[in-house]
Design a protein around this motif. Structure first.
Motif, PDB file in Angstrom:
ATOM      1  N   GLU A  14     139.321 111.200 129.309  1.00 34.18           N
ATOM      2  CA  GLU A  14     138.985 111.320 127.886  1.00 34.18           C
ATOM      3  C   GLU A  14     138.470 112.703 127.532  1.00 34.18           C
ATOM      4  N   ARG A  15     137.519 113.187 128.329  1.00 33.81           N
ATOM      5  CA  ARG A  15     136.813 114.389 127.904  1.00 33.81           C
ATOM      6  C   ARG A  15     137.433 115.686 128.397  1.00 33.81           C
ATOM      7  N   PHE A  16     138.227 115.587 129.452  1.00 35.40           N
ATOM      8  CA  PHE A  16     138.785 116.831 129.987  1.00 35.40           C
ATOM      9  C   PHE A  16     140.307 116.780 130.000  1.00 35.40           C
ATOM     10  N   SER A  17     140.896 116.094 129.028  1.00 36.80           N
ATOM     11  CA  SER A  17     142.345 115.951 128.993  1.00 36.80           C
ATOM     12  C   SER A  17     143.031 117.307 128.853  1.00 36.80           C
ATOM     13  N   PHE A  41     133.016 118.359 136.405  1.00 38.65           N
ATOM     14  CA  PHE A  41     133.817 119.133 135.464  1.00 38.65           C
ATOM     15  C   PHE A  41     132.955 119.818 134.425  1.00 38.65           C
ATOM     16  N   ASP A  42     131.877 119.155 134.004  1.00 38.45           N
ATOM     17  CA  ASP A  42     130.931 119.799 133.085  1.00 38.45           C
ATOM     18  C   ASP A  42     130.415 121.087 133.698  1.00 38.45           C
ATOM     19  N   SER A  43     130.058 120.997 134.973  1.00 43.04           N
ATOM     20  CA  SER A  43     129.487 122.172 135.641  1.00 43.04           C
ATOM     21  C   SER A  43     130.540 123.262 135.800  1.00 43.04           C
ATOM     22  N   PHE A  44     131.814 122.871 136.030  1.00 42.81           N
ATOM     23  CA  PHE A  44     132.880 123.877 136.136  1.00 42.81           C
ATOM     24  C   PHE A  44     132.982 124.632 134.812  1.00 42.81           C
ATOM     25  N   ALA A  65     136.499 108.111 136.184  1.00 45.69           N
ATOM     26  CA  ALA A  65     137.906 108.475 135.998  1.00 45.69           C
ATOM     27  C   ALA A  65     138.267 108.447 134.513  1.00 45.69           C
ATOM     28  N   ASP A  66     137.775 107.419 133.805  1.00 43.34           N
ATOM     29  CA  ASP A  66     138.036 107.324 132.368  1.00 43.34           C
ATOM     30  C   ASP A  66     137.445 108.516 131.631  1.00 43.34           C
ATOM     31  N   GLN A  67     136.207 108.881 131.991  1.00 45.72           N
ATOM     32  CA  GLN A  67     135.558 110.010 131.338  1.00 45.72           C
ATOM     33  C   GLN A  67     136.340 111.298 131.572  1.00 45.72           C
ATOM     34  N   LEU A  68     136.843 111.442 132.785  1.00 54.53           N
ATOM     35  CA  LEU A  68     137.618 112.643 133.095  1.00 54.53           C
ATOM     36  C   LEU A  68     138.841 112.719 132.187  1.00 54.53           C
ATOM     37  N   GLU A 119     146.542 118.311 134.106  1.00 52.20           N
ATOM     38  CA  GLU A 119     147.981 118.479 133.967  1.00 52.20           C
ATOM     39  C   GLU A 119     148.615 117.193 134.468  1.00 52.20           C
ATOM     40  N   GLY A 120     149.419 116.589 133.648  1.00 55.01           N
ATOM     41  CA  GLY A 120     150.045 115.350 134.083  1.00 55.01           C
ATOM     42  C   GLY A 120     149.037 114.215 134.032  1.00 55.01           C
ATOM     43  N   THR A 121     149.388 113.084 134.616  1.00 53.18           N
ATOM     44  CA  THR A 121     148.481 111.937 134.544  1.00 53.18           C
ATOM     45  C   THR A 121     147.612 111.874 135.776  1.00 53.18           C
ATOM     46  N   LEU A 122     146.444 111.283 135.575  1.00 50.29           N
ATOM     47  CA  LEU A 122     145.534 111.045 136.681  1.00 50.29           C
ATOM     48  C   LEU A 122     146.053 109.819 137.411  1.00 50.29           C
ATOM     49  N   GLN A 123     146.305 109.941 138.702  1.00 45.59           N
ATOM     50  CA  GLN A 123     146.800 108.785 139.445  1.00 45.59           C
ATOM     51  C   GLN A 123     145.641 108.082 140.103  1.00 45.59           C
ATOM     52  N   ARG A 124     145.598 106.766 139.932  1.00 44.97           N
ATOM     53  CA  ARG A 124     144.524 106.005 140.557  1.00 44.97           C
ATOM     54  C   ARG A 124     145.022 104.627 140.951  1.00 44.97           C
ATOM     55  N   ASN A 125     144.361 104.043 141.947  1.00 45.40           N
ATOM     56  CA  ASN A 125     144.723 102.682 142.320  1.00 45.40           C
ATOM     57  C   ASN A 125     143.806 101.706 141.592  1.00 45.40           C
TER      58      ASN A 125
END
Lengths: 297, 287
Positions: free
Chosen positions: A192-195, A275-278, A187-190, A199-205
């Motif tokens: 950081e690297r794909f900000s 996401f890299d592959s996308f 989740a952190d990598q997502l 869109e908006g913030t990543l929601q996580r518990n």
């Protein structure tokens, strides 16, 4: 005119005072100058001293390197090493090995009343946070203190295994902690690297086993908003069990296929790798549009 | 104006002090890393050391302190190796790069995880920032005497590719436990039923053969593989193969065809040991 004034009674005294003051000031200035020169000299001397020591060390190192090359990389003992030197070498050697132990995942230190265990977590080659458990062995095995986050079911795991099989207990706990660390890392990598795509913030518990985020998907020169909801039902797994990807209602029908492909990717590979592959797929798509296959380059 | 002159010297002094510290550390590191003393040399040194300082302390570190320190460290590492089952038999390292916030070392580590030997080589990059030290593994190379552990080779190449040293250790531990368990189970049954149980590939193989000494041509082969996936999860996979003479096959096709499925159900219900024992008893029956 003014000089004649100075030769009156008061004038002389004043003049004398003035001279005295001047002399005093000069003395002070002289003292200050001497102090400054002393300080400067001291600094210069220190620099010389340090330079000499530095050069000495450099020469020592060069000699050491030369000797090593001559002896094929191993230091042969030129003089008989003292017993103390041998012991000190062995102590450093064992310390180094002890320090490496955390790389294996479970390490610890013996304490007066038991053991303080350390569970390491890592994602591929990157070591992440370590968690500690202070375990007492007498009168019975119990956890005195720990740094395990509350959303990890430590008590459940302890109840099941701690008394009967402490190795199993640590191993199961390590599975939970490593899976959590891996999910958090993804989740952190997502973020950081794909900000730029999010869109908006990543929601996580807190356990990082439920993620909801929105991201852009380019298609035909336009950008469409996708929503992804990832559920990781297995607490010891770092891949989602469920990945629901949907696009906005105004998106063309063709994008439903892309959404399905993304959902599949999220379930098979790590989030940031998906996401890299996308990105790669989109790049090749763009290239294909610019110079379609079969056309002259 | 004077202050800036001081500053120039003071800055240089600080730089020099740092450089000296790093150079001294480098010298010590190279010395430590290129030296090797065998266990005999170390034992001799301990004895010599105690004799030299019998009754004298000379203000230096008391001889018993060094010896006690070494003993305490060895106790710690011995405990860890016994507890985790991971024994390191040799270790050498070389510091490739070192400054205030970065250290790069190359390590060579050999050992065994319970009975499975391994040899590792990797680079460890440690970066120090304000709060903590972070560690990254690169250039990981794992050597395991393959052939015997063919289940492992796919897993090993995958972990090598991703530098997944931690996963390697965690999964190897789990695999080694199953490996030991399988070996003990096979040995146990061989000892208990020597006439019926055969271990053609020995206790380290992955199958056993059950045959009734009175009925030739009829064999049951239990294959027990230990599967390890790319995420390091270990699962035992057991299968039953039957070898039956042609005449029997014609008569009793049904039960023999169903045997593997029954076997799997038994495994789920009774577990591995009980299932194998039941099969052995069945094989031993006079039919």
């Amino acid at each position: 005119m003014e000089e004649r004034k100075a030769y009156s009674q008061d004038g002389v005294l004043a003049h004398l005072e003035m001279l005295e003051a001047q002399a005093h000031e000069l003395a002070l200035k002289q003292e200050e100058k001497e102090q400054q020169e002393e300080k400067l000299a001291g600094l210069k001397a220190r620099v010389q001293e340090l330079r000499a020591r530095r050069d000495e060390l450099r020469a020592k190192l060069e000699l050491q390197q030369k000797r090593l090359l001559e002896n094929g990389g191993a230091e042969t003992h030129p003089e008989q090493p003292s017993a103390r030197a041998v012991l000190e070498w062995k102590i450093k050697s064992v310390k180094a090995l002890l320090q490496l132990f955390y790389l294996t995942g479970i390490s610890g230190k013996l304490t007066k009343r038991g053991v303080c265990f350390c569970i390491s977590t890592a994602y591929e080659g990157t070591y992440l946070e370590s968690y500690y458990l202070d375990v007492l062995t007498k009168p019975e095995v119990q956890i005195q203190r720990h740094s395990v986050p509350i959303f990890i079911p430590l008590e459940q795991i302890a109840k099941k295994y701690l008394q009967t099989d402490i190795r199993r207990f640590l191993s199961v706990l390590s599975d939970h902690l490593n899976a959590y660390a891996a999910r958090r890392y993804q989740a952190d990598q997502l973020q950081e690297r794909f900000s730029d795509r999010l869109e908006g913030t990543l929601q996580r518990n807190s356990l990082c086993n439920l993620l909801v985020f929105h991201y852009n998907v380019p298609s035909d020169g336009r950008s469409f908003l996708f929503t992804a909801r990832l559920l990781y039902a297995d607490p010891c797994c770092s891949l989602p069990t469920e990945a629901i990807v949907s696009c906005t209602p105004d998106a063309p029908a063709a994008l439903a296929e892309v959404a399905a492909a993304h959902s599949d990717a999220f379930r098979r590979v790590a989030l940031h790798k998906a996401f890299d592959s996308f990105s790669k797929a989109e790049e090749t798509q763009d290239e294909a549009l610019i110079s379609p296959p079969g056309s002259p380059q | 104006m004077e202050n800036s002159t001081y500053k120039v010297y003071e800055d240089e002094i600080q730089l020099l002090e740092e450089e000296i510290k790093l150079l001294a550390e480098k010298y010590d590191d190279v010395k430590q890393e290129s030296t090797f003393y065998s266990n005999e040399e170390i034992l001799t040194s301990i004895k010599l050391f105690q004799r030299e300082f019998q009754g004298e302390s000379k203000g230096q570190e008391c001889p018993s302190d060094l010896k006690a320190q070494l003993e305490s460290l060895e106790r710690e590492i011995s405990f860890l190796m016994k507890f985790t089952g991971i024994q390191f038999t040799s270790h050498s390292k070389k510091t490739l790069e070192k400054n205030e916030n970065r250290t790069v070392q190359k390590h060579r580590l050999s050992g065994n995880c319970r009975s499975l030997p391994f040899q590792l080589e990797f680079q460890l990059l440690e970066t120090r920032n304000k709060e903590n030290v972070s560690a990254v593994i690169t250039d990981l190379s794992i050597v395991m005497e393959s052939g015997e552990y063919s289940d492992l080779s796919k897993f090993v190449s995958s972990t090598e590719e991703h530098g997944n040293l931690l996963l390697f250790f965690r999964s190897l531990s789990s695999y080694a436990e199953w490996y030991e368990h399988r070996r003990c189970t096979f040995l146990h049954f061989k000892a208990k039923y020597p006439d019926i149980v055969a271990l053609p590939e020995g206790q380290l193989g992955d199958y056993i053969i059950l045959r009734n000494p009175k009925l030739s041509g009829f064999e049951l082969m239990i294959v027990w593989k230990i599967h390890i996936d790319e995420e390091g999860r270990t699962t035992p996979v057991l299968d039953l193969l039957t070898k039956v003479p042609e005449q029997v096959l014609e008569q009793k096709m049904g039960p023999i065809e169903n045997a593997p499925t029954c076997f799997r159900s038994m495994l789920l219900l009774f577990g591995i040991e009980t299932t194998i024992e039941n099969l052995i008893k069945v094989t031993g029956l006079e039919k």
